[in-house]
Design a protein around this motif. Structure first.
Motif, mmCIF file in Angstrom:
data_model
loop_
_atom_site.group_PDB
_atom_site.id
_atom_site.type_symbol
_atom_site.label_atom_id
_atom_site.label_comp_id
_atom_site.label_asym_id
_atom_site.label_seq_id
_atom_site.Cartn_x
_atom_site.Cartn_y
_atom_site.Cartn_z
ATOM 1 N N GLU A 576 43.122 33.473 29.122
ATOM 2 C CA GLU A 576 44.444 33.905 28.651
ATOM 3 C C GLU A 576 45.356 34.267 29.810
ATOM 4 O OE1 GLU A 576 41.598 35.460 28.114
ATOM 5 O OE2 GLU A 576 41.776 37.532 28.817
ATOM 6 N N LEU A 580 48.950 26.972 30.593
ATOM 7 C CA LEU A 580 48.296 25.835 29.958
ATOM 8 C C LEU A 580 48.046 24.697 30.932
ATOM 9 C CD1 LEU A 580 50.042 25.530 26.497
ATOM 10 C CD2 LEU A 580 47.768 26.371 27.055
ATOM 11 N N ASP A 610 50.863 35.310 21.439
ATOM 12 C CA ASP A 610 51.237 34.234 22.347
ATOM 13 C C ASP A 610 50.010 33.573 22.966
ATOM 14 O OD1 ASP A 610 53.758 33.242 23.411
ATOM 15 O OD2 ASP A 610 52.835 33.735 25.352
ATOM 16 N N SER A 611 49.078 34.403 23.421
ATOM 17 C CA SER A 611 47.868 33.865 24.045
ATOM 18 C C SER A 611 47.053 33.078 23.034
ATOM 19 C CB SER A 611 46.997 34.992 24.595
ATOM 20 O OG SER A 611 47.723 35.754 25.510
ATOM 21 N N GLU A 613 48.120 31.448 20.547
ATOM 22 C CA GLU A 613 48.784 30.169 20.334
ATOM 23 C C GLU A 613 48.469 29.209 21.484
ATOM 24 O OE1 GLU A 613 53.396 28.867 19.659
ATOM 25 O OE2 GLU A 613 52.865 30.961 19.343
ATOM 26 N N ARG A 614 48.506 29.755 22.679
ATOM 27 C CA ARG A 614 48.282 28.892 23.844
ATOM 28 C C ARG A 614 46.856 28.359 23.884
ATOM 29 N NH1 ARG A 614 49.109 30.998 29.027
ATOM 30 N NH2 ARG A 614 49.036 33.142 28.316
ATOM 31 N N LYS A 630 54.348 22.106 25.647
ATOM 32 C CA LYS A 630 54.044 23.405 25.059
ATOM 33 C C LYS A 630 54.224 24.511 26.099
ATOM 34 C CE LYS A 630 52.720 24.305 20.845
ATOM 35 N NZ LYS A 630 53.832 24.614 20.028
ATOM 36 N N ASP A 631 53.726 24.240 27.286
ATOM 37 C CA ASP A 631 53.819 25.220 28.359
ATOM 38 C C ASP A 631 55.283 25.514 28.673
ATOM 39 O OD1 ASP A 631 52.183 26.829 29.800
ATOM 40 O OD2 ASP A 631 51.971 25.483 31.515
ATOM 41 N N LEU A 634 56.659 27.699 25.962
ATOM 42 C CA LEU A 634 56.133 29.058 25.925
ATOM 43 C C LEU A 634 56.408 29.834 27.204
ATOM 44 C CD1 LEU A 634 52.684 28.317 24.236
ATOM 45 C CD2 LEU A 634 54.604 29.525 23.215
ATOM 46 N N ARG A 635 56.473 29.148 28.313
ATOM 47 C CA ARG A 635 56.567 29.904 29.563
ATOM 48 C C ARG A 635 57.729 29.543 30.473
ATOM 49 N NH1 ARG A 635 51.492 31.165 32.774
ATOM 50 N NH2 ARG A 635 51.718 29.042 33.533
#
Ligand code: ADP
Ligand code: MG
Length: 697
Positions: A576, A580, A610-611, A613-614, A630-631, A634-635
């Motif tokens: 985590e 990703l 969040d974690s 989901e990742r 996705k990364d 999310l980030r």
């Protein structure tokens, strides 16, 4: 109409009170012209349009308050401070000054009325304001102080220029602005549909520098106001145009034409234990054609981990060397560089090609020999790390530069390496990455440089099966490692840490290795981390490759490139903590042979939403492009591309993550401008100014 001086070439000294000295300070902020001042936008706003009653104060907010000092004293706590108790008819609050002069102390006495602006925080006596800005109210005349009519901008500032000064200067710049002396460079361009029609540059700037009372502060703070978005669009467009421009300039330069030499390439291919995939052949052909031209290639090869980029690079290298040119291959870590070194020696030495080696950890004597052989041309290809572009490294005739895992390097570092070529000649550049770059980002960071995708894995790979297991079941996982090793399979155990500190990472890996050694008697365990000497690292890696080590405990140093097909199990501790793309890279170390492979993500509870989901993404897909998208979602781009790369670009107002939706329309706007070099340059000057030189492709 009288001749108007345009504000884009009106120096800041045209403003009253700005002499050479202030101008010099403004220069430090990159502000040379009145236009620069107008585009020096606030990064946040304060609300000084209304007073907050002391009884209604809340923690951590910027507030304008008024009251009478009831008591004032010097307190000797951990730090000596002047403390004033301020009161109005709703409540009290404490003002605290750690630095104060005698005059200030005499002024801030009981009975004095003050208006203050500052941030509330929790102090020794409850709610406090540290070092608020304040004005003494003259009670004798009972003059009411006016309230601000607009939100107050806060600007990026520099030493020697206070906010108040900057506000004054910019107010004057706004007063100089009319509808004719600053061009709206977006006029007649196709813009995103939701943009306000009635946009005028003058009104936009006036609004953003001095938002009215009722302005939506939250929207402004988030940078999501339509007028901010309009400017962000302009800025992104300017960056894109600047990249295109330097790209075009690069393309016009000379590079050695390196036509295909099939006999050498065939010799290489015949010695390989495998046939190229269709995707490898296609990409190799694209590169071969590029470097046969007398202008520099700039090509990005994207291919998922294990797609076989290295051999494609080797083919390009052979083509350059067959034409008498030198090749440099740069990798981000010693482990990876060494692996390339071994591969290339195995592939190229039978063709009578001398492979050189240059890293930071070479012994003095060895280094001298390598430098010499590189300078006099005996080394035909030089493989190494950052050491390749340091001062004192001279090449004989560099014709092709290959960068592996480009996301680990900054643009400037790549530039430093290509600058090692002969004068008047640019080398060809081949850039390889296993971290796919989402299309929108590629556009803004690489100005759509030529790109090839190896979208096919070599045959016989088995997909990795990924499972999530919580740390409480660690014993079961260790059993699983034991069982695998007893079956003569090999495994990785990867330790991660939040801290950037390499030191701590290494310690964590050391203690994990010790724990595993105790739990797994009879299993041979190796350890690699960043602090090991290159020689020792190589020894461990070789032993692992040869099958003499069953379980390799490692930090994320093994993230890129390491290739041991017999390893089919990977445990990642605290996944985590990683992005990703990084997890994807790590996982790509297994599933390289015909064995069924497993990746265990050994996470700590509780996991944030969040974690969760990742990690779920990791379980569900092994497609690098989906993972990168996705990364990004999310980030943000900094994490996807590596902060190095994004750090090279500084935006005034745009934010790649927030404004990614604007990027689609940038391309068509840029296309519209193609025949208008003056407007392009005006946009670049406005937004990049003196930084244009840093926008390199
Ligand atoms: P990456 O794209 O991740 O850099 P590599 O170039 O390291 O991948 O290749 C991964 C492994 O696949 C290496 O062992 C390489 O020799 C092997 N390989 C490359 N191309 C092929 C192919 N066409 N068929 C079979 N194996 C291949
Ligand atoms: Mg690779």
């Amino acid at each position: 109409m009288p001749a108007q001086q345009h504000l884009d070439n009106t120096p800041v000294t045209a403003i009253k009170g700005v002499g050479p000295q202030v101008a010099q300070k403004l220069e430090r902020l990159g502000l040379f012209t009145v236009q620069d001042l107008l585009f020096h936008l606030p990064y946040r706003y304060q609300d000084r349009t209304r007073l907050t009653p002391l009884g209604a104060l809340q923690l951590h907010s910027d507030v304008l308050i008024e009251g009478e000092i009831r008591a004032s004293q010097i307190v000797f706590g951990r730090r000596r401070s002047l403390v004033c108790r301020l009161q109005d008819n709703t409540g009290t609050v404490t003002l605290r000054f750690f630095h104060f002069g005698a005059a200030q102390k005499n002024q801030l006495v009981a009975g004095t009325r003050l208006r203050c602006f500052g941030e509330t925080r929790r102090g020794a006596s409850g709610l406090e304001l540290y070092h608020p800005e304040y004005t003494v109210i003259d009670t004798a005349t009972d003059n009411k102080l006016a309230l601000e009519a607009n939100l107050t901008p806060v600007y990026p500032a520099t030493e020697g220029i206070q906010q108040q000064r900057l506000r004054n200067i910019i107010t004057q710049a706004l007063n100089l602005l009319n509808d004719n002396n600053l061009s709206d460079l977006l006029r007649n361009l196709p813009l995103p549909q939701h943009f306000p029609e009635s946009f005028k540059l003058r009104e936009t700037l006036a609004y953003l520098h001095r938002p009215p009372l009722n302005a939506p502060l939250h929207q402004l703070a988030a940078g999501e106001h339509p007028l901010q978005q309009r400017l962000a669009f302009e800025e992104l467009l300017a960056h894109h145009l600047s990249l295109l421009k330097s790209r075009q300039q690069l393309k016009q330069q000379n590079a050695p034409a390196l036509p295909l030499n099939s006999s050498k390439q065939n010799a290489l291919l015949e010695n390989l234990p495998f046939a190229l995939t269709g995707a490898q052949q296609r990409v190799a052909a694209e590169i071969a054609e590029d470097i046969a031209q007398p202008h520099p290639m700039l090509r990005l090869v994207q291919g998922d981990v294990g797609s076989g980029k290295t051999v494609v690079a080797a083919l390009a290298a052979v083509q350059a060397i067959a034409n008498g040119k030198q090749v440099a291959l740069m990798a981000p870590t010693e482990i990876l560089a060494e692996q390339h070194y071994n591969n290339f020696r195995q592939w190229l030495e039978p063709l009578d090609i001398q492979v050189g080696w240059l890293t930071g950890s070479l012994k003095v004597k060895e280094r001298r020999e390598q430098l010499q052989a590189t300078a006099d041309g005996r080394n035909q290809i030089i493989i190494g790390t950052h050491a390749l572009f340091q001062d004192g490294v001279d090449y004989c005739d560099l014709g092709l530069v290959i960068i592996d895992e480009q996301h680990r390097f900054g643009v400037q570092q790549r530039y430093a390496l290509t600058a090692k070529a002969q004068q008047n000649q640019q080398p060809h550049q081949l850039i390889m990455t296993a971290t796919p770059i989402p299309r929108t980002l590629a556009m803004s960071f690489y100005a759509d440089l030529d790109s090839s995708v190896i979208d096919e894995l070599p045959p016989g790979r088995t997909p990795v099966n990924t499972v999530l297991i919580e740390n409480g079941r660690r014993d079961q996982v260790i059993e699983r490692v034991r069982a695998a090793c007893l079956e003569r399979k090999q495994a990785y155990w990867v330790c991660t840490l939040i801290e950037e500190s390499e030191e701590l990472q290494c310690e964590a890996a050391e203690s994990s290795a010790q724990m595993l050694a105790e739990a797994l008697p009879g299993i041979s365990i190796g350890l690699v981390h960043g602090r090991l000497k290159a020689k020792d690292k190589a020894m461990v890696m070789d032993a692992f490759k040869a099958g003499n080590i069953d379980l390799l405990v490692a930090t994320t140093v093994i993230e890129v490139g390491v290739d041991v097909p017999n390893a089919s199990l990977m445990i990642i501790e605290n996944p985590e903590r990683l992005g990703l793309s990084q997890l994807h890279q790590l996982r790509g170390r297994i599933g390289r042979g015909s064995l069924e492979s497993h990746c265990v993500l050994l996470y700590s509870t509780p996991l944030s939403k969040d974690s969760k989901e990742r990690l779920a993404v990791m379980r569900e897909t092994s497609d690098g492009f989906i993972i990168a998208e996705k990364d990004l979602q999310l980030r943000g781009p900094g994490e996807v591309l590596g902060t190095r790369q994004t750090g090279d670009i500084q935006f005034h107002i745009a934010d790649l993550q927030r404004d990614a939706h604007l990027l689609n329309d940038i391309k068509s706007a840029a296309a519209h401008l193609q025949q208008q070099p003056q407007q392009i340059q005006a946009l670049i000057d406005r937004w990049l100014g003196i930084n244009e030189q840093y926008a390199k492709v």
